[in-house]
Design a protein around this motif. Structure first.
Motif, PDB file in Angstrom:
ATOM      1  N   LEU A 156       8.104  -4.419   3.986  1.00 23.50           N
ATOM      2  CA  LEU A 156       8.890  -5.057   2.933  1.00 23.50           C
ATOM      3  C   LEU A 156      10.221  -4.338   2.847  1.00 23.50           C
ATOM      4  CD1 LEU A 156       6.732  -5.424  -0.318  1.00 23.50           C
ATOM      5  CD2 LEU A 156       7.656  -7.271   1.087  1.00 23.50           C
TER       6      LEU A 156
ATOM      7  N   THR B 266      -2.590   8.967  -8.859  1.00 24.55           N
ATOM      8  CA  THR B 266      -2.239   7.542  -8.869  1.00 24.55           C
ATOM      9  C   THR B 266      -1.332   7.133  -7.719  1.00 24.55           C
ATOM     10  OG1 THR B 266      -0.350   7.974 -10.323  1.00 24.55           O
ATOM     11  CG2 THR B 266      -2.405   7.332 -11.393  1.00 24.55           C
TER      12      THR B 266
ATOM     13  N   ILE C  34      11.374  -2.216  -4.824  1.00 28.26           N
ATOM     14  CA  ILE C  34      11.554  -3.192  -3.742  1.00 28.26           C
ATOM     15  C   ILE C  34      11.132  -4.579  -4.217  1.00 28.26           C
ATOM     16  CG2 ILE C  34      10.755  -3.886  -1.441  1.00 28.26           C
ATOM     17  CD1 ILE C  34      10.512  -0.917  -0.730  1.00 28.26           C
TER      18      ILE C  34
ATOM     19  N   TRP D  41       8.582   4.727  -8.813  1.00 24.05           N
ATOM     20  CA  TRP D  41       7.770   3.704  -8.163  1.00 24.05           C
ATOM     21  C   TRP D  41       8.615   2.902  -7.175  1.00 24.05           C
ATOM     22  CZ3 TRP D  41       5.500  -1.342 -10.587  1.00 24.05           C
ATOM     23  CH2 TRP D  41       4.430  -1.799  -9.808  1.00 24.05           C
TER      24      TRP D  41
ATOM     25  N   GLU E 252      -2.593   4.575  -5.022  1.00 20.05           N
ATOM     26  CA  GLU E 252      -2.793   3.250  -5.585  1.00 20.05           C
ATOM     27  C   GLU E 252      -1.451   2.565  -5.870  1.00 20.05           C
ATOM     28  OE1 GLU E 252      -5.532   1.334  -9.146  1.00 20.05           O
ATOM     29  OE2 GLU E 252      -4.826   3.378  -9.321  1.00 20.05           O
ATOM     30  N   LYS E 253      -0.467   3.373  -6.323  1.00 21.27           N
ATOM     31  CA  LYS E 253       0.845   2.826  -6.665  1.00 21.27           C
ATOM     32  C   LYS E 253       1.664   2.427  -5.440  1.00 21.27           C
ATOM     33  CE  LYS E 253       3.708   4.961  -9.723  1.00 21.27           C
ATOM     34  NZ  LYS E 253       4.234   6.045 -10.594  1.00 21.27           N
ATOM     35  N   LEU E 254       1.478   3.168  -4.350  1.00 26.25           N
ATOM     36  CA  LEU E 254       2.386   3.011  -3.216  1.00 26.25           C
ATOM     37  C   LEU E 254       1.762   2.287  -2.029  1.00 26.25           C
ATOM     38  CD1 LEU E 254       4.107   6.504  -3.371  1.00 26.25           C
ATOM     39  CD2 LEU E 254       4.895   4.344  -4.323  1.00 26.25           C
ATOM     40  N   GLY E 255       0.431   2.141  -2.051  1.00 28.56           N
ATOM     41  CA  GLY E 255      -0.252   1.475  -0.963  1.00 28.56           C
ATOM     42  C   GLY E 255       0.055  -0.013  -0.972  1.00 28.56           C
ATOM     43  N   PRO E 256      -0.166  -0.728   0.115  1.00 27.30           N
ATOM     44  CA  PRO E 256      -0.762  -0.252   1.357  1.00 27.30           C
ATOM     45  C   PRO E 256       0.211   0.497   2.266  1.00 27.30           C
ATOM     46  CG  PRO E 256      -0.190  -2.568   1.565  1.00 27.30           C
ATOM     47  CD  PRO E 256       0.191  -2.149   0.176  1.00 27.30           C
ATOM     48  N   TYR E 257       1.386   0.845   1.750  1.00 29.82           N
ATOM     49  CA  TYR E 257       2.416   1.419   2.629  1.00 29.82           C
ATOM     50  C   TYR E 257       2.308   2.941   2.676  1.00 29.82           C
ATOM     51  CZ  TYR E 257       3.840  -3.304   1.803  1.00 29.82           C
ATOM     52  OH  TYR E 257       3.817  -4.664   1.695  1.00 29.82           O
TER      53      TYR E 257
ATOM     54  N   ASP F   1       1.953   1.219 -13.980  1.00 30.51           N
ATOM     55  CA  ASP F   1       2.939   1.649 -12.990  1.00 30.51           C
ATOM     56  C   ASP F   1       4.360   1.324 -13.436  1.00 30.51           C
ATOM     57  OD1 ASP F   1       0.804   2.537 -11.551  1.00 30.51           O
ATOM     58  OD2 ASP F   1       0.729   0.816 -10.197  1.00 30.51           O
TER      59      ASP F   1
ATOM     60  N   ALA G 259       9.640  -0.398   3.060  1.00 31.50           N
ATOM     61  CA  ALA G 259       8.291   0.150   2.970  1.00 31.50           C
ATOM     62  C   ALA G 259       7.449  -0.396   4.112  1.00 31.50           C
ATOM     63  CB  ALA G 259       7.645  -0.228   1.632  1.00 31.50           C
TER      64      ALA G 259
ATOM     65  N   ALA H 262      -1.745 -11.846   0.812  1.00 33.03           N
ATOM     66  CA  ALA H 262      -1.892 -10.401   0.987  1.00 33.03           C
ATOM     67  C   ALA H 262      -0.506  -9.816   1.218  1.00 33.03           C
ATOM     68  CB  ALA H 262      -2.804 -10.104   2.168  1.00 33.03           C
ATOM     69  N   PRO H 263      -0.307  -8.554   0.891  1.00 34.88           N
ATOM     70  CA  PRO H 263       1.013  -7.943   1.105  1.00 34.88           C
ATOM     71  C   PRO H 263       1.376  -7.936   2.590  1.00 34.88           C
ATOM     72  CG  PRO H 263      -0.364  -6.543  -0.284  1.00 34.88           C
ATOM     73  CD  PRO H 263      -1.255  -7.623   0.251  1.00 34.88           C
TER      74      PRO H 263
ATOM     75  N   TYR I 205       8.179   5.241   2.940  1.00 34.54           N
ATOM     76  CA  TYR I 205       9.247   4.612   2.149  1.00 34.54           C
ATOM     77  C   TYR I 205      10.599   5.168   2.585  1.00 34.54           C
ATOM     78  CZ  TYR I 205       6.021   2.282  -1.001  1.00 34.54           C
ATOM     79  OH  TYR I 205       5.075   1.451  -1.510  1.00 34.54           O
TER      80      TYR I 205
ATOM     81  N   THR J 268      -4.189 -10.349  -5.013  1.00 39.89           N
ATOM     82  CA  THR J 268      -5.297 -11.116  -4.455  1.00 39.89           C
ATOM     83  C   THR J 268      -6.426 -10.159  -4.110  1.00 39.89           C
ATOM     84  OG1 THR J 268      -4.153 -10.993  -2.371  1.00 39.89           O
ATOM     85  CG2 THR J 268      -3.936 -13.037  -3.595  1.00 39.89           C
TER      86      THR J 268
ATOM     87  N   HIS K  15       4.115 -11.665  -3.960  1.00 43.18           N
ATOM     88  CA  HIS K  15       4.017 -10.935  -2.695  1.00 43.18           C
ATOM     89  C   HIS K  15       2.583 -10.588  -2.310  1.00 43.18           C
ATOM     90  CE1 HIS K  15       8.409 -10.496  -2.983  1.00 43.18           C
ATOM     91  NE2 HIS K  15       8.361 -10.273  -1.690  1.00 43.18           N
ATOM     92  N   GLY K  16       1.638 -11.126  -3.026  1.00 42.72           N
ATOM     93  CA  GLY K  16       0.244 -10.988  -2.594  1.00 42.72           C
ATOM     94  C   GLY K  16      -0.429  -9.699  -3.010  1.00 42.72           C
ATOM     95  N   PHE K  17       0.093  -9.046  -4.061  1.00 47.54           N
ATOM     96  CA  PHE K  17      -0.506  -7.775  -4.473  1.00 47.54           C
ATOM     97  C   PHE K  17      -1.662  -7.957  -5.456  1.00 47.54           C
ATOM     98  CE2 PHE K  17       3.237  -6.317  -2.453  1.00 47.54           C
ATOM     99  CZ  PHE K  17       2.919  -5.071  -1.968  1.00 47.54           C
TER     100      PHE K  17
END
Lengths: 271, 273
Positions: free
Chosen positions: B230, B183, A256, A251, B186-191, A53, B246, B225-226, B194, A38, A34-36
């Motif tokens: 999603l 954290t 997802i 998380w 960093e864990k949930l981005g770029p969104y 995580d 998300a 890229a994300p 939710y 790059t 899913h591009g996470f």
């Protein structure tokens, strides 16, 4: 740690054990697709963050079930077969209801039942080996009957046989302490993520070894510290408060992505 | 602090047999002109909840009726009520417990929860469906905070439980805990938003069918890229599904509106307009 426990840890952490973890990436393959990963961040850092995580959500979701299954099986001789099986079934039911991601559920069941088979086939006494002096104790007989019965229920579809429940069952039946049981479970989760990262060609085997050696122990310790005390509530301990002492996912993005595993155009893992 | 909503069927009309609340909870019910439909808004005085607030609401939806429950704007959770000083409440925690007994249909479609810096929030929702004829749409969503003030995932704790019980048997229990602001971004981005959407029962089978079709058509190729939004879909026991989305709040809102646009009772309330 006594010698018996030391030897058990060596046996259980053998990556050749037929537990089915080889086909699970716990969402890592989907995360990468899913591009996470790059951009300019080095792959080893991306993978280490993923391990962090993933542990941070797997520990509070799974460890309460490991702990309660371990406790239930450890009390087999006082509670009896029927009650012990019934509690394991309750734990399995709750884990099924709380694992709301069909891919994770599928992987958990496949690995859970493999552990029950492993106990029956890999940890029973080999017949006719003269070097093994003593025969099985009554307690061993009771435990192996319990695991056989539970496995039968899972095979019949009466219980789900989820990984944390089966791991707690197996380790308690082998006499491994709860502390070691929980620690090893998270460590193996992290190691199997790194092994998946190598097979996905994201990092090389030396990098995986470096991460395992330098990062994973402290990540596992942090997760243990936060989550080892959590319980499911099924055993109705007094003073248990679900909002502070119960299982939880932490998380949602990982959920997802893990659930989207099957949507990948091509994939090499089952989860 | 508590409230009670009870919806009954009188002829072809859904009426509020009970609609009561105490401070800081406020319930409003606009007039609606659709058969068997009742609509209520959950509001709070001052436009938000603060530490120490404890709201419990119990809701009864009789067979043959539909209740659409909305909120007036997003549920804002402050650490302190604006203008108040730090030492007011004994507890830092804000708690909202909602208990639903559903024999008809419940569409719970509030705006998202927004937790401000250092806020700590528990939300516990239990949906008891009387039979397999009852229907449920339960939306639970959270945003990253007050973006206008540069707050992104800076609250101290967000804990949310959604438990679905059908004929006395639990079929799903979703527990989400977001904490450790160091954290979270960093864990949930770029969104920055939710959403969890639980769909269950005969009224939503059409929605479930079309979502499953759409989901089945997705094919993920290696992305560079994300993507901006999603979503995932998994089945839960008894023929329901759980959907997670998300994105940023507007994209998630639009997605939800489109997903539910075949439910006329929802469209009539302009919940996602």
């Amino acid at each position: 740690m006594d010698n018996r426990e030391r030897d058990l840890l060596l046996l259980l952490s053998d990556s050749n054990l037929p537990t089915g973890s080889f086909v699970a990436s716990s969402g890592l393959e989907s995360f990468l697709a899913h591009g996470f990963a790059t951009g300019t961040t080095p792959a080893s850092e991306v993978i280490t963050t993923f391990v962090r995580d993933s542990l941070s959500t797997y520990a509070p979701s799974a460890l309460p079930f490991v702990a309660d299954a371990h406790s239930v099986v450890s009390h087999l001789s006082s509670a009896g077969q029927d009650q012990t099986i019934a509690r394991l079934e309750d734990l399995d039911d709750l884990y099924e209801c709380m694992t709301l991601n069909h891919v994770a559920r599928r992987a958990s069941k496949a690995q859970g039942v493999a552990l029950l088979s492993l106990y029956a086939k890999g940890f029973s006494r080999p017949p006719g080996v003269a070097l093994i002096s003593s025969s099985a104790t009554d307690e061993e007989e009771r435990l192996s009957k319990l695991v056989d019965n539970f496995k039968l229920m899972v095979r019949r579809g009466d219980s789900d046989g989820h990984l944390p429940v089966c791991w707690g069952t197996l380790c308690a039946a082998l006499g491994l302490s709860l502390e070691r049981t929980q620690h090893l479970h998270l460590y193996l989760h992290a190691r199997s993520l790194l092994s998946a990262a190598v097979r996905l060609n994201s990092i090389g085997p030396y990098a995986a070894q470096q991460i395992l050696h330098h990062a994973v122990s402290s990540l596992v310790d942090q997760s243990i510290q936060k989550s080892a005390h959590l319980r499911t509530g099924v055993l109705q301990e007094s003073g248990w408060d679900e909002t502070t002492d119960g299982p939880a996912n932490t998380w949602p993005l990982g959920e997802i992505l893990a659930a989207r595993h099957d949507l990948q155009h091509s994939r090499i893992f089952n989860s | 602090m508590s409230g009670k909503i009870s919806v009954e069927l009188h002829g072809t009309r859904a009426v509020f047999a009970e609609l009561s609340s105490t401070y800081p909870l406020k319930l409003l019910s606009p007039r609606v002109h659709r058969v068997a439909l009742a609509v209520a808004y959950i509001c709070s005085y001052g436009g938000g909840l603060v530490s120490g607030d404890r709201i419990s609401l119990s809701v009864d939806v009789a067979s043959g009726t539909t209740l659409v429950l909305l909120s007036q704007g997003s549920t804002k959770v402050f650490k302190f009520r604006p203008g108040q000083h730090a030492s007011t409440g004994p507890s830092r925690l804000t708690t909202q417990c909602l208990d639903f007994a559903v024999a008809g249909s419940l569409f719970l479609l509030p705006d998202p929860v927004t937790c401000f810096r250092d806020a700590s929030y528990n939300q516990i929702q239990t949906f008891r469906l009387a039979s397999r004829d009852a229907s449920l749409v339960a939306l639970d969503w959270v945003t990253s905070g007050r973006k206008s003030r540069g707050e992104e995932w800076m609250f101290s704790r967000y804990y949310s439980v959604n438990e679905v019980i059908v004929e006395g048997k639990r079929v799903a229990k979703d527990v989400m805990l977001l904490e450790d602001a160091s954290t979270l971004a960093e864990k949930l981005g770029p969104y920055s938003c939710y959403a969890t959407l639980i769909l269950y029962g005969p009224r939503v089978q059409g929605v479930i069918r079309s979502l499953k079709e759409e989901y089945g058509r997705i094919s993920v190729f290696k992305a560079t890229a994300p993507s901006e939004l999603l979503w995932s879909l998994s089945e839960i026991g008894g023929g329901g599904v759980i959907v997670r989305v998300a994105g940023d709040t507007e994209k998630v809102r639009n997605w939800l509106g489109a997903a539910l646009d075949s439910l006329e009772d929802v469209v009539a309330t302009r919940a996602f307009a």
